[in-house]
Design an enzyme around this catalytic site. Sequence first.
Site, PDB file in Angstrom:
ATOM      1  N   HIS A   1      19.400  41.077  48.869  1.00 29.37           N
ATOM      2  CA  HIS A   1      20.398  40.022  48.716  1.00 29.37           C
ATOM      3  C   HIS A   1      21.729  40.590  48.248  1.00 29.37           C
ATOM      4  CE1 HIS A   1      17.307  36.488  48.263  1.00 29.37           C
ATOM      5  NE2 HIS A   1      17.044  37.288  49.287  1.00 29.37           N
TER       6      HIS A   1
ATOM      7  N   SER B   1      17.367  37.234  54.812  1.00 31.76           N
ATOM      8  CA  SER B   1      18.207  36.860  53.677  1.00 31.76           C
ATOM      9  C   SER B   1      19.344  37.834  53.436  1.00 31.76           C
ATOM     10  CB  SER B   1      17.353  36.743  52.413  1.00 31.76           C
ATOM     11  OG  SER B   1      16.324  35.802  52.580  1.00 31.76           O
TER      12      SER B   1
END
Length: 320
Positions: free
Chosen positions: A271, A225
Site C-alpha cells: 500500500h 491494492s
Amino acid sequence: MEQAPGTPGSPQEPQGPGGPQDRGPQGPQDPGAHGDPGLPGCYRHPDRETGVRCTRCERPICPECMISASVGFQCPECVRGGSGTGHAPDAARPRTLAGGTITADPRLFTKALIAANVVLFLVQQTVGDSFTDHFEMLGRASATGYPPYDGVAEGQWYRLVTAMFLHASVVHILFNMLSLWWIGGPLEAALGRARYLALYFVSGLAGSALSYLLAAPNQASLGASGAIFGLFGATAVLMRRLRYDMRPVIALLVINLIFTFGWSGIAWQAHIGGLVGGVVIGYAMVHAPRERRTLVQYGVCALVLAAVVIVTLVRTAQLT
C-alpha cells in the site's frame, strides 16, 4: 494487497484497500462548494459551479470537462466535433489536462483492468490454490522447508506483476474493483489512456517491490491494492492541481492508512509503495511543463521503474 503469514498459499481474509469501510474517491469534488456566488454550473455537471467556458460553444465547463486546446479549453462534445456549431475540429487535436488523447470512451482501460482481474479470479477459483501459489507475491520460500525454493529471489520476477491481478476472496476483489472503478475512471479521463496505464502498472510494481524488500521472505501477498493506492495518490495530486477542496481526499487517505496499519492480514508495504509511486508519478503527470510534457511524464515513470529494479536486485542479493 493482502498477505498471509508463513508459507505461501494460505492468505488470510483480506480487506481491500483501506478495509471494507473505505470508499475510494469518486473523482474531484464540487469546486463550487466554496466558490463565488452566482457562477453558472457546468453543463455536464450542474452541481459544479465554474467560471470557465468552452472557447468553441461557450458553454460553462468544470475542470473535469476542460480539455486543453490550442487556445483556452474546450468541452468534450466540441472536441469530438459534435457540438453542432459548424466549426471544424482544430488542426492540433485537443488533449486532456495531462496531455493525453481524447477518446470516445474515457473509461475503457479501467473496464479492461477490472475485466482482467475478474477473469483471473475466476481462474483462481477454477484451478485452485496451485495457480495462486505459483503467481502470488513471494520473496523466497518452500512449502516443505527444503529445496527447491520458489519466489522472486529464485528468478520468478513475474510475481511482481501477476500478484497485482490475484485476489484471495470475493470480498477482497469486490472492494478492490469498486475502488478501481470509483478512482480509476475519472483519473483515466483526466490523464488519457497511455499515461493512466503507465501510472497503474508502475505504482503496482512499486508496491510489489517494497513488499518484496520489507516483508518476510516466506510472506505471501496478492491483490490490486498497491496499484489502486497509486491511483489514490495521483487523484490527490490532481485534485490539488485543480484547486478542489482537499478535505475529503485527506480524510479518505487517513481512513485508508488507519485500516492499512490497524487491520491484520494487510500487506502495508504494498500500500505504501503504491501510494508513494502514485504521488510521484501523478505530480509529474499534472505539473510537467507543456513544452516537454511527454519527456518529463514518462521520464519520471522510467525513474520509478528503475528504482523498482534496483530494490528488487538488492533484495535478491540479500536472500541468495
